[in-house]
Design an enzyme around this catalytic site. Structure first.
Site, short mmCIF file in Angstrom:
data_model
loop_
_atom_site.label_atom_id
_atom_site.label_comp_id
_atom_site.label_asym_id
_atom_site.label_seq_id
_atom_site.Cartn_x
_atom_site.Cartn_y
_atom_site.Cartn_z
N ASP A 1 6.05 -6.70 2.37
CA ASP A 1 4.78 -7.20 0.90
C ASP A 1 5.98 -8.23 0.58
OD1 ASP A 1 2.28 -7.68 1.90
OD2 ASP A 1 2.09 -5.93 0.93
N SER B 1 0.45 -1.43 0.11
CA SER B 1 0.21 -0.08 0.38
C SER B 1 0.65 1.38 0.00
CB SER B 1 -1.03 -0.08 1.03
OG SER B 1 -0.09 -0.04 2.55
N GLU C 1 -9.10 -9.49 3.83
CA GLU C 1 -9.57 -8.10 3.14
C GLU C 1 -11.05 -8.43 2.46
OE1 GLU C 1 -5.99 -6.55 1.58
OE2 GLU C 1 -7.16 -3.75 0.66
N LYS D 1 4.91 -11.21 3.39
CA LYS D 1 3.68 -11.31 2.75
C LYS D 1 3.43 -11.41 2.02
CE LYS D 1 0.18 -8.28 4.12
NZ LYS D 1 -0.17 -8.61 2.71
N GLU E 1 0.46 -12.75 -1.52
CA GLU E 1 -1.41 -12.30 -1.81
C GLU E 1 -1.50 -13.50 -3.10
OE1 GLU E 1 -2.88 -9.02 -3.66
OE2 GLU E 1 -1.30 -7.94 -2.54
O1 KIV Z 1 -0.15 -3.75 1.63
C1 KIV Z 1 -0.81 -3.68 2.98
O2 KIV Z 1 -0.94 -2.01 3.23
C2 KIV Z 1 -1.63 -4.50 2.84
C3 KIV Z 1 -3.09 -4.50 3.77
C4 KIV Z 1 -4.11 -3.32 3.32
C5 KIV Z 1 -2.99 -5.55 4.73
O3 KIV Z 1 -1.79 -5.39 2.48
#
Ligand code: KIV
Length: 275
Positions: free
Chosen positions: A83, A45, A182, A113, A115
């Protein structure tokens, strides 16, 4: 005390709620860490709230490492998750392991993390086999925004709900230590949370998840381009910032800032020698 993947496992067993917030820079990470949050996510994000993109597609490994390392320098106790950006793991299992390794070595993450569900299980298995904890992300996965055709709640019909539940079980089986849900209907998130041994972290997935995550600019009222229904504003920092910026401009223009107390001095005799 440092939060680890064990903290996550134990919290689920004890029924204790987990807290997670995003951060993208050193000074904010330090403030969030000092507030006692369990986990800090350097989310992609970053693309929206820091870099000003419309989506997360353009975010690169270099962006994630640069911001991840800055956040890492400010974090003492929170579990730091970074991420994996778009196309850093979808392309192959090899790419996934190499890029997860870079986020650990260069970004100083504690975990990564990514997806997706069943389709990324080979990647989750290989990354965890390399000793890197993986958090999964299901439901509205922003990197697939073009496939979804927009930001929409996921899992509303029977087939989609069943697929989400199966994906959740698959990523647990593959070795993920937790999963972000989400934009998932609250009752479906409740069912998934009950079926899994690993904790679910909700964002727009109701309060029965094992924990919650929010983007800090959203919860502080610092980002107004787009505000999803699930966001609660815990403070209006954006307004406070604007007022302070306006006050600064006014004082500079009026000549009242800087005042005497903000000045450095020089001895008169030194100055006289210059004339
Ligand atoms: O990128 C992000 O901030 C996220 C959250 C919304 C979980 O993946």
């Amino acid at each position: 005390m440092k939060n680890t993947v064990v903290t996550f496992r134990e919290a689920k067993k004890k029924g204790e709620k987990l807290t997670m917030l995003t951060a993208y820079d050193y000074s904010t990470a330090k403030l969030i860490d000092e507030s006692g949050v369990n986990s800090i996510l350097v989310g992609d994000s970053l693309g929206n709230v820091v870099l000003g993109y419309e989506d997360t597609i353009s975010v690169t490994m270099e962006d994630m490492i640069h911001h991840g390392a800055a956040v890492a320098r400010g974090v003492k106790n929170a579990l730091l998750i970074i991420d994996m950006p778009f196309m850093s793991y979808q392309t192959s299992v090899y790419d996934a392991v190499v890029n997860a390794g870079r986020l650990m070595k260069e970004g100083r993450a504690d975990a990564v993390k990514l997806e997706g569900g069943a389709e990324v299980c080979p990647q989750i298995k290989a990354i965890t086999a390399a000793g890197i904890p993986v958090m999964a992300h299901l439901g509205l996965t922003p990197q697939s925004i073009n496939a979804f055709g927009g930001f929409k709640v996921q899992g509303k019909n029977e087939a989609a709900a069943r697929k989400l539940l199966e994906d959740a079980k698959a990523i647990e089986e593959a070795g993920a230590f937790g999963v972000v849900l989400e934009c998932v209907p609250a009752k479906l998130a409740e069912l998934i949370s009950k079926e899994l041994e690993i904790p679910t972290i909700g964002i727009g997935a109701g309060n029965v998840c094992d924990g919650q995550v929010l983007v800090y600019q959203d919860m502080l009222g610092m980002f107004s381009d787009f505000t999803p229904k699930f966001v609660k504003r815990f403070a209006n920092v954006g307004e406070v910032m604007k007022e302070a910026f306006q006050a600064y401009c006014k004082e500079v223009q009026e000549g009242t800032f800087p005042a005497k107390e903000h000045e450095y001095t020089i001895a008169d005799d030194v100055l006289e020698k210059l004339y």
